[in-house]
Each structure stands twice: as C-alpha cells, then as structure tokens.
Motif scaffolding. Structure first.
Motif, PDB file in Angstrom:
ATOM      1  N   ALA A  69       1.039  -1.337  -0.055  1.00 42.92           N
ATOM      2  CA  ALA A  69       0.000  -0.161  -0.188  1.00 42.92           C
ATOM      3  C   ALA A  69       0.939   1.361  -0.153  1.00 42.92           C
ATOM      4  O   ALA A  69       0.723   2.066  -0.896  1.00 42.92           O
ATOM      5  N   HIS A  70       2.233   1.282   0.569  1.00 42.67           N
ATOM      6  CA  HIS A  70       2.556   2.672   0.745  1.00 42.67           C
ATOM      7  C   HIS A  70       3.665   2.471  -0.842  1.00 42.67           C
ATOM      8  O   HIS A  70       3.528   3.768  -1.441  1.00 42.67           O
ATOM      9  N   LEU A  72       2.279   2.307  -3.303  1.00 41.82           N
ATOM     10  CA  LEU A  72       1.479   2.512  -3.941  1.00 41.82           C
ATOM     11  C   LEU A  72       0.990   4.120  -4.199  1.00 41.82           C
ATOM     12  O   LEU A  72       1.528   4.689  -5.091  1.00 41.82           O
ATOM     13  N   GLU A  73       0.907   4.078  -2.898  1.00 41.54           N
ATOM     14  CA  GLU A  73       0.896   5.878  -2.041  1.00 41.54           C
ATOM     15  C   GLU A  73       1.491   6.538  -3.031  1.00 41.54           C
ATOM     16  O   GLU A  73       1.818   8.097  -2.685  1.00 41.54           O
ATOM     17  N   SER A 306      -2.259   3.317 -13.752  1.00 43.04           N
ATOM     18  CA  SER A 306      -2.061   4.758 -13.518  1.00 43.04           C
ATOM     19  C   SER A 306      -3.892   4.896 -13.003  1.00 43.04           C
ATOM     20  O   SER A 306      -4.136   5.857 -11.821  1.00 43.04           O
ATOM     21  N   LEU A 309      -5.353   3.006  -9.862  1.00 44.66           N
ATOM     22  CA  LEU A 309      -4.769   3.997  -8.591  1.00 44.66           C
ATOM     23  C   LEU A 309      -5.179   4.744  -7.668  1.00 44.66           C
ATOM     24  O   LEU A 309      -5.022   5.299  -7.159  1.00 44.66           O
ATOM     25  N   GLY A 310      -6.069   5.300  -8.693  1.00 46.21           N
ATOM     26  CA  GLY A 310      -6.748   7.069  -8.874  1.00 46.21           C
ATOM     27  C   GLY A 310      -8.247   6.270  -7.420  1.00 46.21           C
ATOM     28  O   GLY A 310      -8.827   7.524  -8.098  1.00 46.21           O
ATOM     29  N   LYS A 311      -7.892   5.251  -8.080  1.00 46.89           N
ATOM     30  CA  LYS A 311      -9.875   4.865  -7.390  1.00 46.89           C
ATOM     31  C   LYS A 311      -9.460   4.453  -6.068  1.00 46.89           C
ATOM     32  O   LYS A 311      -9.000   3.868  -5.770  1.00 46.89           O
ATOM     33  N   LYS A 312     -10.478   4.998  -5.418  1.00 48.94           N
ATOM     34  CA  LYS A 312     -10.243   4.398  -4.089  1.00 48.94           C
ATOM     35  C   LYS A 312     -10.671   3.176  -3.220  1.00 48.94           C
ATOM     36  O   LYS A 312      -9.837   2.397  -2.689  1.00 48.94           O
ATOM     37  N   ARG A 315      -7.754  -0.054  -5.629  1.00 54.33           N
ATOM     38  CA  ARG A 315      -6.058   0.389  -5.892  1.00 54.33           C
ATOM     39  C   ARG A 315      -6.092  -0.909  -5.147  1.00 54.33           C
ATOM     40  O   ARG A 315      -4.617  -1.275  -5.484  1.00 54.33           O
TER      41      ARG A 315
ATOM     42  N   SER B  14       0.280  11.277 -14.662  1.00 53.71           N
ATOM     43  CA  SER B  14      -0.771  10.404 -14.199  1.00 53.71           C
ATOM     44  C   SER B  14      -0.577   9.384 -12.970  1.00 53.71           C
ATOM     45  O   SER B  14      -1.578   9.481 -12.414  1.00 53.71           O
ATOM     46  N   VAL B  15       0.313   9.108 -12.749  1.00 57.68           N
ATOM     47  CA  VAL B  15       0.360   8.558 -11.255  1.00 57.68           C
ATOM     48  C   VAL B  15       0.733   9.437 -10.103  1.00 57.68           C
ATOM     49  O   VAL B  15      -0.211   9.678  -9.581  1.00 57.68           O
ATOM     50  N   ALA B  18      -2.892  10.417  -9.598  1.00 53.36           N
ATOM     51  CA  ALA B  18      -3.613   9.248  -8.717  1.00 53.36           C
ATOM     52  C   ALA B  18      -3.344   9.350  -7.662  1.00 53.36           C
ATOM     53  O   ALA B  18      -4.542   9.367  -6.856  1.00 53.36           O
ATOM     54  N   THR B  19      -2.217   9.814  -7.427  1.00 48.48           N
ATOM     55  CA  THR B  19      -1.627   8.755  -5.210  1.00 48.48           C
ATOM     56  C   THR B  19      -2.067  10.352  -5.291  1.00 48.48           C
ATOM     57  O   THR B  19      -2.457  10.323  -3.255  1.00 48.48           O
ATOM     58  N   ARG B  21      -5.185  11.979  -5.630  1.00 51.14           N
ATOM     59  CA  ARG B  21      -6.394  12.522  -5.707  1.00 51.14           C
ATOM     60  C   ARG B  21      -6.877  11.850  -4.125  1.00 51.14           C
ATOM     61  O   ARG B  21      -7.911  12.053  -3.204  1.00 51.14           O
ATOM     62  N   LEU B  22      -6.251  10.699  -3.346  1.00 42.65           N
ATOM     63  CA  LEU B  22      -6.583  10.229  -2.049  1.00 42.65           C
ATOM     64  C   LEU B  22      -5.901  10.427  -0.879  1.00 42.65           C
ATOM     65  O   LEU B  22      -4.087  10.246  -1.950  1.00 42.65           O
ATOM     66  N   LYS B  24      -2.933   9.331   1.782  1.00 40.75           N
ATOM     67  CA  LYS B  24      -1.869   8.364   2.365  1.00 40.75           C
ATOM     68  C   LYS B  24      -2.797   7.831   3.872  1.00 40.75           C
ATOM     69  O   LYS B  24      -2.971   8.073   4.548  1.00 40.75           O
ATOM     70  N   THR B  26      -0.623   5.244   4.546  1.00 43.09           N
ATOM     71  CA  THR B  26       0.245   4.243   5.620  1.00 43.09           C
ATOM     72  C   THR B  26       1.452   5.380   5.869  1.00 43.09           C
ATOM     73  O   THR B  26       1.245   6.415   5.187  1.00 43.09           O
TER      74      THR B  26
END
Lengths: 486, 216
Positions: A69-70, A72-73, A306, A309-312, A315, B14-15, B18-19, B21-22, B24, B26
C-alpha cells in the motif's frame, strides 16, 4: 487445436466470450475439471500446512499489505528512484503507456539486436500485452522456457493459472504434445521423462540464443534491482547466459527497499506453491561487467494501471504479487478453470483486474463470476479485499448498463425495480412473501427442493437446485412462539 | 526518442495525479508495521540442526567438518560425487582445490567450457535455516552466476557462523544492498506436470553442502 481444452481458449478480453458462456464450455469438459481440481487440491494442502507452521503469518500479511500500500501511495517517487538507480547501474529504462507501445518498444529493441530468436521466462505481463504474436509477426521466433509454458506453446494452448499455467493439462496430454512436437514417439508419460525431454529441448537454445525476455516479480526502488522468483532454473539461464535482457514490468511492481524482500519472499512462496522458499530467486541490478547480459532494458508498463491507482476501492487491486492463492481458494475457479475468464489473469484477482485494465469496456461479466464467499480475501498474502472490489465493479457495470438505450424494459431491470418497490414497504413485502410461497409450492418436490422453474427462472435452475421456501417465515414463527407462551 | 520522453512524463503525471487524489493511509517506510518474527529463538546447535534438516528435505547432501578438516572434507565429497572435472570461482581458496581432480579456474571462462565440466565448488554468503536457503552474493569465492548454474553438481561450503535462523536476520546482516543475489533452496525443481515434484530441470540437479563448524 489444443489437446487439453479441445478448443483454443481466447484470452484477449476484447474478443473472449462473456464468462457465463465461456464457463459453460469448460464445465462440459470433465477431464479439464478433474485436472484442475487435482492440481489445486495439492497446492492448497501444501499451502495450508506451511501457513499453519508460520506462527507470525498474520503479522507477515499485515506487513506485506502495508509495504504494498505504501509503495502504491508513493508510486511516482519510487518509480523515479528506480529509474535513476537502474540507469546508474547500466540499465536502460523505457516507459509504455499501453500494450501497443510496449510491443513496439520490444520489437524495436529486438531489431536493433538483429534478433531472429528470443528465449522467454514465464511472464504473465507479456501475455497481457499479447507480446508473442507481435514478435512472431515481426519475424522473431519465440521460445518459452518455463516447463508449463513449453507445454502450452507446443500444444497451441493458453495459460489457465497465474503460477501453474498448464495445470489443466495432465501427463498423458503432455506426452502427446511432446511426442508430436519434439519428434519423440517413444516418450513415456512419466513426469520425470517429460521433464528430461523439456530439458534437452531447451539446453541448446539457452546456450545459443543471445536475447531474452522476462517479466519481474519485484523492482527495488532503492537499488534499481529486479527480482525474479522461480523453480526450474530456466529463469537463471535466461538472466545469465544471453547478451541482452529485456524485462517487461507493470509500474505497480515496485518495492521501496531491498529489505522489503524479507517479507515478500516469505509470503510469496508459501502462498504460490506451498513451499517455505521457491528453489531459485535471482536479483540483479543493471549490468555487472563479466557476469550476465551486458545490455539490459526495462520496459515499465502502465496499460490502465495509473487509472486504477486513482480510485479509492479499486487501488488495492494493484497490491497483487501474482501468487495465485486466490485462484486456488476460489470455488468458482475450481469448477471452470482459468480459460473461462477470457484473460491471462483468471480467478478472483482476474475478475477484478481484467475489467479494470479494460476500463470496463470489456469483460463486464467478470465481476459477477464470484459467489462473494470471501475465501480469496482470507488467503491473500497482501490482504486485497477482493469481494469489496467485486461489489464496487458490479455497481459500476450496472450503472453503465442502465444508461444504455433499450435497457428500460430489460426483464432484469424490471425485476429489480419491482423488487425495490416491494422492499420499500413492510405490507408489500409480506404480501410478496405470501404470493411467492403460494407460487413456488407448485414447483417444490416432495424432497423440499425446486429442481426446475419455467421461463426466466430456468436460468437459475438450469445449473442448480433451489431449496423450497419454508412453510413459515421467521417473523411468523417468532410471533407464534410468543403466543404459545413457551 | 521524443515519444519516449513524453510517455515517461505522461505516465508519471498520471501516477502522481492518482496518488494525490486520495489521502495517504500508510506512514513513512520506517514506520510501517513489522511485527513479524525478526529474530529466531533457537540456540546455535538447534539452528544448525534445522538448517541441515531443511536442506535434506530438498534432497541436498549435508556433511559437517571442523575448520581444519575442510580440505579433506572437500576432497571426500568430490570423490563421493563420482565426478572428475570441476570449475572453481576465481577467488576460491587454493587449499580447497583437492588434488586428483581436473580443475578449471574461472578467469572469464567461455560458457561452452563451463558447460563441459561436471561440478562446481563455491563458498556462500549466508544460510537461512528456516527455509534451508543458501544465499550467494557472487563474490570472488562464490563465482559468477553462470558457474553455479550450468554444472550438474554444486558443492557449497557454508560456515556455521554464516547460518541464521530467519530470513529477516539475513537482511539485518546486509549493511548495503548487494547488486547480484541468488537465493537457492534445494536443487532446481518443477511441479508443472500434475503437481508431481521433479528434481532437476535446468539448474544443478545435485546440491551438496559442507557445513564448517567454525562456531559452536
């Protein structure tokens, strides 16, 4: 035509039949179902034993989930770091927005190498972008080197499992394929002899073909390293002997640091093959003078990732480390095998990943290919809540369909609207229950089961029995129980 | 080249969009939960016993020897293997190369020459007892990757002081991340045909380990 399946499976989501239609074909193949059930019983039993002996399994899962998760964030930072380190170590990093761009990059690299042949380590990502047909069209002969992939390539078949792609093929079918395609009429169906035949078939190719293509299990941002997890040693052959190595990896495959492997390697082998550790794991970083390929390319593939990735809710799909544990645990996959999913990614993870990679333009039936029992979530080593994503995607598919013209009088939507109207009032609900009981009583046999319903109801009873409704509802029973004063 | 640069930019843009947008969920990398078992609980004897047991489960041969007896132990294992031609990494200690066998030393040997030898003798970086894993960092005494790949027999010298119980303990010993690593857990194998485990596909079919008791 494939020996095992009796027909060539279509694993391109744009062309494949909807799941219910494809599944019906597979369900009529008892040999395939027997092969699949045997294979996943073996893996499941081994996995269960090795997970049970690991007293810190849940802590490992939590850590693996948090690391993914980290990663990806912070994916943008980690990808840039990977690129910098890999480049500094002598690798060349390429970026591909979609499958077509990735295929073009790889074909161009092979042209620069004047490559007429290429050896490949099993990579599901290359199947995702339909790489092999593109290479053949460009005049490059492709030699798969994983035993299962050889079986499929020579048998003109398609993978049906992420980890054990040929689990739907049994030994006598393998013997038939090898005898025919390797010119070995005397070959026995002993797995030992079949494995030896594959070893001999490939040995010269490993030594002679100077260009290789691989996928990646993990990319390490901290060092620019790439890790491959395997069993047979064909991976090590491809990573060590050729002059040029091309690695195709989804952008989500990044781990922050080398040390993260202490968690990922522990959960991956146990989940994938039920081993404490797979026989070989290799890690390399760019180019090492005197050791292994002296030209190294990495193609980083987006292809819809990608956007996910932007969907809650969605993701978490990208946390997947492709262990296949969810396939092995899935009661639907167990019956249908992998080909029914119309994608290289079958089973529960495929049911959520494929439609998203297709931006819900194809494979819309896949989110419904599940009983939502939750077995996939329970075994997932990175804790992807697959049922949650399935439900979210189902809602999106329904929203999408509702907007289409001609859907207003679709029986399913009429039924749903009627159900909505009924559920809104207690009186209507009770009346519907009474009517339903009265109506269904006509079809309920003496054993208490409904075996066949007419018209639309036959779509349910065509493949399963339905329990007859009880004489009393719970509410009625409760109210009566009070009156009797017991 | 220009389309490459733009694809890179488009993907990273785009990455990042996307990151961002939400929110964190963690913490930073150092704060990630790591409540799994980092250190083992076995004493030295039990740790070595576990390493041996796990290696034998993979059908690897394991023998033990005192540090002073290593050259004799190597010679005995090589003889027992029934093989005569061996390759040695460039940095292999000279006293390990027992007399009476054909030795090729890897001064950038061409691949076809390595393909003709019957076995290889190497050192190792670490042993992980829990999974019976041998870790190679491909130092001068461990050799280039091809050396432990083509020959059918791999004899590996592992020191007791190199054996840890858990995988995280190996990572604790790595002060900097190595560029080349191979984790070996038993001989090459496949279960692709009806899940029947077959030993020896492409890598060495036979793995033997000499465990040197340099600490007890």
């Amino acid at each position: 035509m494939s020996v095992a399946a009796g027909h060539r499976a279509v694993l391109d989501p744009e062309l494949a039949s909807p799941f219910p239609i494809a599944a019906e074909v597979e369900l009529r193949n008892p040999q395939l179902r027997k092969n699949v059930a045997h294979a996943i019983d073996v893996i499941q039993a081994k996995r269960g034993r090795l997970v049970a002996e690991k007293t810190d399994w849940q802590q490992l899962r939590s850590a693996a989930s948090a690391i993914r998760a980290h990663a990806l964030e912070n994916l943008g930072e980690y990808l840039a770091e990977f690129e910098t380190r890999c480049t500094a170590a002598g690798g060349v990093v390429h970026w591909a927005r979609d499958a077509a761009e990735a295929r073009k990059i790889i074909v161009d690299l092979l042209r620069q190498e004047n490559a007429s042949e290429v050896i490949k380590i099993k990579t599901m990502t290359s199947a995702e972008i339909q790489l092999n047909p593109a290479l053949e069209a460009a005049g490059v002969s492709v030699f798969e080197t994983d035993l299962a992939e050889i079986i499929l390539q020579l048998g003109d078949d398609e993978p049906s499992h992420i980890v054990v792609p040929a689990l739907h093929v049994n030994r006598s079918q393998v013997r038939e394929i090898f005898a025919r395609r390797m010119g070995l009429p005397e070959l026995s169906d002993d797995p030992r002899a079949l494995t030896a035949a594959a070893r001999n078939y490939l040995r010269r190719k490993f030594l002679d073909i100077p260009t290789a293509i691989s996928g990646a299990n993990f990319l390490i941002a901290e060092t620019g390293g790439v890790a491959i997890v395997e069993s047979e040693g064909n991976g090590r052959m491809c990573l060590t002997l050729p002059r040029t190595m091309i690695t195709l990896a989804g952008i989500e495959k990044v781990l922050p640091r080398y040390q993260d492997l202490e968690v990922m390697l522990q959960v991956l082998a146990r989940s994938a093959t039920g081993e404490r550790m797979n026989p070989y794991t290799s890690l390399w970083t760019g180019v090492t003078p005197g050791d292994g390929p002296q030209r190294f390319h990495v193609v980083l593939l987006d292809n819809g990732r990608s956007a996910i990735l932007g969907k809650k809710t969605e993701r978490q799909t990208l946390k997947c480390i492709r262990c296949g544990a969810c396939q092995n645990a899935c009661p639907v996959y167990r019956q249908t095998g992998g080909h029914a999913y119309g994608s290289v990614y079958g089973g529960p993870i495929g049911a959520i990943l494929t439609p998203q990679l297709m931006r819900l333009e194809h494979a819309q039936t896949l989110p419904f290919a599940s009983s939502l029992c939750g077995a996939c979530y329970e075994v997932c080593p990175v804790k992807i809540n697959i049922p949650e994503v399935l439900i979210e995607l189902r809602a999106q598919v329904v929203d999408q369909e509702r907007k289409q013209a001609g859907r207003v009088f679709d029986p399913m939507y009429l039924g749903m609207r009627a159900a909505g109207f009924v559920f809104m009032s207690a009186g209507r609900f009770r009346l519907a229950q009474w009517l339903g009981r009265a109506g269904l009583r006509l079809f309920t046999r003496k054993d208490g089961w409904i075996h066949a319903l007419p018209s639309l109801g036959a779509r349910w009873t065509g493949t399963r029995d339905l329990r007859g409704l009880p004489k009393q509802t719970f509410h009625e029973w409760w109210a009566q129980r009070g009156k009797e004063g017991s | 080249m220009s389309t490459q640069i733009s694809s890179r930019q488009l993907i990273l843009d785009s990455v990042r969009a996307a990151t961002e947008r939400l929110p964190k969920q963690t913490a930073g990398w150092t704060e990630l939960p790591r409540r799994y078992m980092r250190r083992g609980s076995l004493d030295a004897e039990a740790r070595l016993r576990l390493m041996t047991e796990r290696l034998r489960e993979y059908d690897a041969e394991v023998v033990e020897c005192a540090p002073g007896d290593l050259p004799a132990a190597v010679a005995a294992r090589l003889a027992a293997s029934g093989r005569h031609s061996f390759v040695a990494p460039e940095g292999l200690p000279g006293e390990w190369m027992a007399a009476g066998f054909d030795w090729k030393i890897d001064h950038a040997l061409p691949t076809p020459e390595i393909e003709t030898v019957e076995g290889v003798l190497t050192a190792a970086t670490c042993g992980v007892a829990e999974s019976g894993t041998i870790v190679l960092h491909h130092s001068a005494a461990e050799g280039r990757r091809v050396l432990t790949l083509l020959p059918d027999f791999h004899l590996c010298v592992l020191r007791a002081s190199q054996v840890v119980e858990t995988l995280p303990e190996y990572f604790d010993r790595c002060h900097t991340a190595p560029p080349l690593v191979t984790w070996i857990s038993g001989p090459s194998a496949t279960a692709d045909i009806e899940m029947t485990r077959i030993k020896g596909v492409h890598g060495p079919r036979f793995l033997a380990v000499i465990l040197v008791r340099d600490e007890v």
